[in-house]
Design an enzyme around this catalytic site. Structure first.
Site, short mmCIF file in Angstrom:
data_model
loop_
_atom_site.label_atom_id
_atom_site.label_comp_id
_atom_site.label_asym_id
_atom_site.label_seq_id
_atom_site.Cartn_x
_atom_site.Cartn_y
_atom_site.Cartn_z
N ALA A 1 0.83 -1.20 0.00
CA ALA A 1 0.00 0.00 0.00
C ALA A 1 0.87 1.26 0.00
CB ALA A 1 -0.93 -0.02 1.21
N ARG B 1 -10.85 -21.33 6.26
CA ARG B 1 -9.82 -21.17 7.28
C ARG B 1 -10.36 -21.15 8.70
NH1 ARG B 1 -6.11 -16.39 4.52
NH2 ARG B 1 -5.27 -17.71 2.87
N ARG C 1 -11.09 -12.53 5.92
CA ARG C 1 -10.55 -12.18 4.61
C ARG C 1 -10.33 -13.43 3.78
NH1 ARG C 1 -5.69 -12.31 2.31
NH2 ARG C 1 -4.51 -12.72 4.20
C1 LIG Z 1 2.89 -15.22 5.79
C2 LIG Z 1 1.85 -14.37 5.12
C3 LIG Z 1 1.36 -14.73 3.87
C4 LIG Z 1 0.41 -13.94 3.23
N1 LIG Z 1 -0.03 -14.34 2.00
C5 LIG Z 1 -0.93 -13.57 1.36
C6 LIG Z 1 -1.39 -13.94 0.06
O1 LIG Z 1 -0.97 -14.94 -0.49
N2 LIG Z 1 -2.28 -13.14 -0.55
C7 LIG Z 1 -2.74 -12.01 0.04
O2 LIG Z 1 -3.53 -11.31 -0.60
N3 LIG Z 1 -2.33 -11.63 1.26
C8 LIG Z 1 -1.45 -12.39 1.94
N4 LIG Z 1 -1.03 -12.01 3.19
C9 LIG Z 1 -1.47 -10.73 3.75
C10 LIG Z 1 -0.71 -9.57 3.13
O3 LIG Z 1 0.63 -9.93 2.93
C11 LIG Z 1 -0.71 -8.31 3.99
O4 LIG Z 1 -1.95 -8.06 4.47
C12 LIG Z 1 -0.30 -7.09 3.17
O5 LIG Z 1 0.92 -7.34 2.52
C13 LIG Z 1 -0.18 -5.83 4.00
O6 LIG Z 1 0.38 -4.79 3.22
P1 LIG Z 1 0.51 -3.32 3.77
O7 LIG Z 1 1.11 -2.51 2.68
O8 LIG Z 1 -0.79 -2.88 4.29
O9 LIG Z 1 1.49 -3.39 5.01
P2 LIG Z 1 2.93 -4.01 5.25
O10 LIG Z 1 3.45 -4.70 4.07
O11 LIG Z 1 2.85 -4.73 6.52
O12 LIG Z 1 3.86 -2.76 5.41
C14 LIG Z 1 3.88 -1.98 6.55
C15 LIG Z 1 4.87 -0.89 6.36
O13 LIG Z 1 4.74 0.05 7.40
C16 LIG Z 1 5.96 0.35 7.98
N5 LIG Z 1 5.71 0.70 9.36
C17 LIG Z 1 4.96 0.04 10.26
N6 LIG Z 1 4.94 0.71 11.40
C18 LIG Z 1 5.70 1.80 11.24
C19 LIG Z 1 6.06 2.88 12.07
N7 LIG Z 1 5.62 2.98 13.29
N8 LIG Z 1 6.88 3.83 11.57
C20 LIG Z 1 7.34 3.76 10.29
N9 LIG Z 1 7.00 2.76 9.47
C21 LIG Z 1 6.19 1.80 9.94
C22 LIG Z 1 6.79 -0.86 7.78
O14 LIG Z 1 8.15 -0.51 7.78
C23 LIG Z 1 6.32 -1.31 6.42
O15 LIG Z 1 7.05 -0.63 5.42
C24 LIG Z 1 -0.07 -12.78 3.85
C25 LIG Z 1 0.41 -12.42 5.09
C26 LIG Z 1 1.34 -13.23 5.74
C27 LIG Z 1 1.77 -12.85 7.10
#
Ligand SMILES: Cc1cc2nc3c(=O)[nH]c(=O)nc-3n(C[C@H](O)[C@H](O)[C@H](O)COP(=O)(O)OP(=O)(O)OC[C@H]3O[C@@H](n4cnc5c(N)ncnc54)[C@H](O)[C@@H]3O)c2cc1C
Ligand code: HEM
Ligand code: FES
Lengths: 637, 258, 218
Positions: free
Chosen positions: A44, A330, A435
């Site tokens: 994101a 799940r 989800r």
């Molecule tokens: C093992 C695993 C497998 C998965 N497989 C799938 C799949 O196959 N298909 C699917 O759709 N989803 C899957 N998911 C879910 C999906 O990966 C996540 O929900 C999604 O990637 C979250 O993306 P995001 O950009 O919201 O956050 P994230 O990728 O978690 O990024 C968070 C960001 O915020 C930053 N951050 C956090 N706190 C702070 C702070 N206080 N200060 C500064 N920076 C901060 C971090 O550094 C990071 O850059 C999986 C999840 C897991 C755990």
């Protein structure tokens, strides 16, 4: 707290296109004048930062890792959904929308989910153009695989590393903008507070993890893409650093927190092997296609699995759900495994595990075929456990995996604080109470590439937030609070490590706010967490100082926030007197032991408002006026 | 089992650093290497000492954050394994283990076992992307991609950016990292327009960061936890050579004064 | 010029210069060796060949300049790369272990200069004749045979060519890799090729002193 979802009028299929036609635009010359803070560089965050920079905004991006490419999105394995209908099996935007709403057990907003399904196809186009090496067929077209909760094959994948490849695509786009000077990237820099000035989100306070330097940053809008809070449970499939701090600070500055009790527990993870265990590893759901789940029929049977004859095995999923068998969703599979272990049938050293047996598949298909399908997973399993799954059945157990709850946002992805937008797993928007697989990646990229860039422009053009710099007293104030808190943490000097408290919090949440929840249990948990929090602030020991790299200090701040969030999760679970999706209240189940929703009273998002440390938070409800879909009972018998 | 650990301790960038010896009595063979360090750290905190700092995040071998040199080999030298995936059953009771940070001029040590790998990000900034505007992409299946090329691109794209290749290379070269990215993008139809530019710019960026030069020792390939092949280095060299030979030659499609 | 400089400014560019000059030197040595192997055809053949070369000063000097140039570039580039590599790891590891490195790749930086030293000796010895105890210009055959009858001299030649063989075993394999000639289907041949040619050159050159020592030619 006013909860106006700002859902555009008109028919569901028209809302987003009408909205795009109506929104205000920022002129190119003015875009240059707007500074935007993006916290998080996961799918994101990286996608929105790159897109905004490309549009001409000046972007400041932050992440806690040493490189933005390491955000937790990197570890997603399975795939990403889209309604391309390449396999010609009858998929459509409508079906993707419907499956997602139903998968979420009818606890999400129709308009948001429909929009998500609508933009899903553009995501695939975008990623392919960026060079994401999705799996292909010999004809050169993209390949699809099937995933849980759908009857069509709509999941795009890049081996078992889809999240990695999508993130590297977004990272590349971000690097291009960094090189162009449009994005100022701050890795190893953690947001510790949100600055709200004159009623708007106008900046953040950060700590440079390498030096300990506290800084304040101002901007015209703040975008949080900081991921989920599954690590509140200590053991989860999340990366060790995943935290709720950014979201929690926003909550304490006035942003509503929606459905904190909606957490997803994944049935196929490698069980923990001892107290030192630091995280849990996911084994792809696809294993359940060919593996059979069983436990010894006799309680406490400690024999080797090979010594237990067929007649003394209980293939409980096949027994309880004859139609779906090992392929139940799940939440159902997870609860069943827990029930078997709670009843004393669990296997492995801790008794917290069930067998996932491939003997039948190997006999039917041959070892070679099984190796081709699951070779890499078997190898990963063997590396961790030292056991050969071709010979000995795998041991699996459910583990916390994803959080559907998060900061409340309206249709524009804006929280209850004007100017604070929330994207990806950090918001609550699209997955309701559960989800579906392969939809989190889709949501993160939809928010970042195709939704927030427009809704943010609309906000900026409409509200024209005035220029403001960090000399505003709100900045100094927030900064002082951050410094005080760090000083307090360092000053306690008690006998216990941060992890000690985190583990205990995790145990409470797992027992009482995990796969099965009960009213009394939740009430107890609230009391226990409060006690633990008090103890933490008296007994924790954080070695080192405020200056320089201090991982214990980082953990301490995050755990302090989890200790507050954990209580809110229990409180939310307590107040939601129904079972739905991942939220299973044992008091509310059908005679067959399945989740029993209460649509009349709980077809809403519960939104919590912070009212001070000494006051209970207030619960508000955003009614989900389901206009198009009709809620139905899920049954997998 | 009982272990003796010799761990590099360094306060900050300016500190000279030294090895400190620790003894651990109760190591379970099921622990991962990082969990073993967790246990050590927990004991250090208990004694009021500063724990050993090391980078880590996903702990499942994909984020590329972890990585230390264990008894002279990055990630311990077990095929296809990152430090976080390395389990203690590979060691024996009574073993002495020396733990050092990645050593490279381009990766200055920040603290203990933590190094600054931002040089790799800067190499990526020099050209590790395909310039495509959000929203301007053509329909995904409108450009067919041969499956073989897509699979090969994926082999390269699996790089997790941990830096073990640099740590392993006796010359401290970053060829495998850079080659993997150049090859990943250069193998795909979408990556063609910028292919030569990318090769030239990324190779030059490697030079600016102070990495060493390849002498084809093949240590990088052996250390890579994703088993990325040095064939990609040959591919990068090819692209770079072609880009350098042809660079600018086709400029000026207009008639020029003679 | 600008383009050439920026090409040479990168490690990859320098390495390519090493590779191209290295291959050129190898080819030169190969021809050189083939010519010299006429030793086995008797004094007439060898001396005739030498006389032929002397009658074509342009050809010989042209070659000498090219070879010297190639040497200069080869040495300059390898030296610069060596220095770059020295600087790339200011703090060494306490425990040093490697997996793939073999003796020949590890010793490139020593086998090269040693070969160079030998070459200088060789020039003074059999071309200029100033360190030859009994040099007679024009009678190449006799010069060679009398030289190699002294076992220490023969040993130097044998040793130097073994080193050269080592240098080329890695160098010729490396050559493919550096210039980007790799394909999984043919890669294993690269090593065979390097082994074969290195062996060929080394045995060809070593055959001469051995033959003299053994009394096969006199
Ligand atoms: C093992 C695993 C497998 C998965 N497989 C799938 C799949 O196959 N298909 C699917 O759709 N989803 C899957 N998911 C879910 C999906 O990966 C996540 O929900 C999604 O990637 C979250 O993306 P995001 O950009 O919201 O956050 P994230 O990728 O978690 O990024 C968070 C960001 O915020 C930053 N951050 C956090 N706190 C702070 C702070 N206080 N200060 C500064 N920076 C901060 C971090 O550094 C990071 O850059 C999986 C999840 C897991 C755990
Ligand atoms: C006598 C004739 C020589 C021949 C035929 C020769 C041949 C080669 C070849 C083919 C290579 C491989 C290039 C590549 O890596 O792609 C090479 C590398 C090298 N040569 Fe020579 N060389 C000779 C003399 C020398 C001399 C005199 C020196 C030293 C001063 C030298 C030092 C080196 C070094 C340091 C390398 C680089 C090794 C590496 O990067 O692994 N060589 N040589
Ligand atoms: S911690 Fe992510 S690869 Fe090891």
């Amino acid at each position: 707290m006013k909860l106006d979802a700002k859902i555009p009028g008109g028919p569901l299929q028209q809302k987003w296109s009408d909205y795009l036609n109506d929104i205000k635009l920022v002129s190119p010359a003015n875009k240059r004048k707007f500074e935007i803070i993006v916290v998080g560089t996961g799918l994101a965050g990286a996608s929105v930062a790159a897109t905004l920079a490309e549009l001409g905004y000046r972007v400041l991006a932050f992440c806690y890792q040493d490189s933005s490419r390491r955000a937790h999105s990197i570890s997603a394995q399975g795939g990403i959904n889209a309604a391309k209908n390449y396999p010609n099996d009858g998929d459509s935007v409508w079906r993707l929308f419907y499956d997602t709403i139903k998968g979420g057990d009818f606890r999400s907003r129709e308009a948001n989910v429909y929009r998500l399904a609508e933009v899903s196809n553009s995501i695939i186009d975008q990623c392919v153009a960026q060079g994401v090496p999705f799996a292909r067929e010999y004809g050169g077209g993209l390949a699809n695989r099937s995933f849980g909760g759908a009857l069509v094959s709509r999941t795009f994948y890049a081996r078992g590393q889809t999240g990695q490849q999508l993130l590297l695509g977004a990272y590349a786009a971000l690097m291009r903008q960094v090189a162009a000077g449009q994005v100022e990237l701050h890795p190893r820099c953690e947001m510790l507070d949100l600055v709200v000035a004159d009623g708007r989100a106008r900046g953040i306070v950060t700590r440079r993890l390498e030096t300990g330097q506290i800084e304040t940053w101002s901007a015209h809008a703040v975008l949080l893409a900081s991921g989920g809070y599954g690590n509140a449970f200590y053991l989860s499939t999340n990366a060790k650093g995943c935290n709720a701090t950014a979201a929690w600070r926003a909550y304490k500055r006035g942003a509503g927190f929606a459905n904190p009790c909606f957490t997803q527990i994944h049935p196929t993870c490698i069980p923990r092997s001892g107290d030192y265990q630091s995280k849990l590893t996911l084994m792809s759901e696809s294993l359940r296609n060919d593996g059979r789940v069983w436990v010894p029929a006799r309680k406490g049977d400690r024999r080797d699995p090979g010594d237990i004859p067929e007649a003394e095995r209980d293939y409980y999923l096949e027994r309880m759900y004859p139609t779906f068998g090992n392929l139940v969703p799940r939440d159902v599979a997870s609860r069943a495994a827990k029930r078997m272990c709670d009843d004393g049938h669990g296997v492995g050293p801790s008794g917290q595990g069930v067998y996932l047996d491939f003997a039948a598949a190997i006999e039917r298909l041959g070892e070679q075929a099984v190796r081709e399908r699951y070779g890499n997973l078997f190898e990963m399993y063997e590396r961790i456990t030292g056991e050969d799954p071709y010979r000995v059945p795998m041991r699996i157990y459910p583990a916390v995996h994803y959080t559907m709850g998060g900061l409340w946002v309206d249709y524009n992805l804006m929280s209850t604080i004007p100017g604070l937008f929330v994207l990806g797993e950090a918001n609550f928007s699209d997955h309701g109470a559960n989800r579906l697989g392969a939809s989190a990646l889709m949501q993160g990229l939809a928010d970042g590439y195709f939704i927030a860039p427009f809704t943010l422009g609309h906000y900026l053009a409409g509200e024209k937030p005035p220029a403001l710099d960090t000399s505003h007293p709100a900045f100094a104030d927030a900064r002082r609070q951050v410094e005080e808190r760090i000083g307090r943490l360092l000053g306690i000097g008690g006998p216990h490590s941060v992890d000690h408290f985190h583990r205990r919090l995790g145990a409470i949440l797992w027992d009482k706010c995990g796969m099965g929840r009960r009213g009394e249990g939740l009430e107890q948990a609230i009391g226990e967490i409060r006690g633990l929090r008090e103890e933490f602030w008296k007994q924790v020991r954080v070695p080192g100082g405020a200056e320089g790299l201090n991982p214990e200090l980082e953990k301490a701040g995050r755990v302090a926030d989890f200790l507050e969030l954990g209580e809110l999760m229990c409180r939310d679970a307590l107040e939601r007197r129904e079972s739905c999706g991942g939220h299973f209240r044992e008091e509310y189940q059908t005679e067959e032991g399945e989740a029993l929703r209460d649509d009349a009273n709980f077809t809403h998002a519960a939104v919590w408002e912070y009212r001070g440390d000494d006051q209970e938070p207030a619960r508000h409800a955003e009614p989900l006026n389901l206009e198009v879909v009709k809620p139905s009972q899920r049954s997998y018998k | 089992m009982k272990l003796t650990l010799h761990i590099w301790r360094q306060r900050d960038r300016g500190d000279r650093g030294r090895f400190v010896t620790y003894r651990l009595d109760d190591v379970s063979p099921h622990m991962s290497f990082l969990e073993m360090l967790d246990v050590l750290n927990e004991q250090l905190v208990g004694r009021g000492e500063e724990p050993v700092a090391f980078d880590h995040d996903c702990r499942e071998g994909i984020c590329g954050a972890c990585g230390v040199v264990i008894n002279g080999l990055p990630h311990g030298g077990f095929p296809g394994t990152t430090t976080c995936q390395l389990h203690m059953r590979h060691f024996q009771d009574g073993d002495e283990i020396t733990v050092e940070p990645w050593r490279s001029k381009a990766f200055p040590v920040i603290k203990d076992l933590v190094v600054d790998r931002s040089a790799l990000d800067r190499i990526a900034q020099a050209g590790g992307f395909i310039s495509v505007r959000t929203g301007s992409a053509p329909e995904a299946n409108s450009v067919p991609g041969p499956k073989e090329a897509a699979d090969l691109a994926m082999d390269a794209a699996e790089c997790i950016g941990c830096g073990a290749c640099v740590a392993a290379c006796p010359n401290g070269a970053a060829m495998l990292f850079t080659a993997a990215k150049i090859s990943h993008l250069g193998l795909l139809p979408q990556g063609q327009p910028e292919r030569e530019r990318r090769a030239r710019n990324m190779v030059s960026a490697m030079q600016r960061e102070g990495f060493g030069a390849c002498t084809n020792y093949r240590e990088c390939e052996a250390a890579c936890p994703k088993r990325i092949s040095i064939n990609f280095i040959a591919r990068m060299n090819r692209d770079f050579l072609k880009a350098s030979l042809l660079h600018g030659r086709e400029r000026g499609g207009k008639r020029q004064a003679r | 010029m600008q383009a050439a400089l920026s090409f040479y400014g990168t490690a990859v560019g320098k390495k390519m210069v090493v590779a191209v000059t290295g291959l050129f030197l190898f080819l030169f040595l190969l021809i050189h060796m083939l010519g010299n192997l006429q030793l086995f055809a008797g004094p007439e053949a060898l001396n005739h060949y030498a006389a032929f070369l002397h009658s074509k000063p342009v050809l010989v000097w042209g070659f000498r300049v090219l070879v010297a140039g190639a040497f200069a570039l080869h040495i300059l580039a390898t030296l610069q790369l060596f220095l770059q590599n020295l600087g790339a790891r200011p703090v060494p590891y306490r425990v040093k272990r490697t997996v793939e490195i073999d003796y020949s790749s590890r010793t490139m930086i020593w086998s090269g200069p040693l070969v160079l030293l030998f070459l200088l000796y060789h020039l003074l010895h059999l071309t200029v004749g100033s360190v030859h105890p009994d040099f007679s210009a024009g009678d190449v055959y006799r010069n060679v045979v009398t030289a190699f009858s002294l076992w220490p001299v023969a040993a130097v030649y044998i040793g130097a060519n073994l080193l050269l063989g080592f240098h080329l075993k890695h160098g010729l394999w490396s050559w493919f890799q550096t210039l980007g000639l790799a394909h999984p289907r043919y890669n294993r041949w690269r090593n065979c090729f390097a082994w074969l040619l290195a062996l060929l050159l080394a045995t060809g050159n070593i055959a001469m002193p051995v033959a003299v020592l053994a009394g096969w030619v006199d």
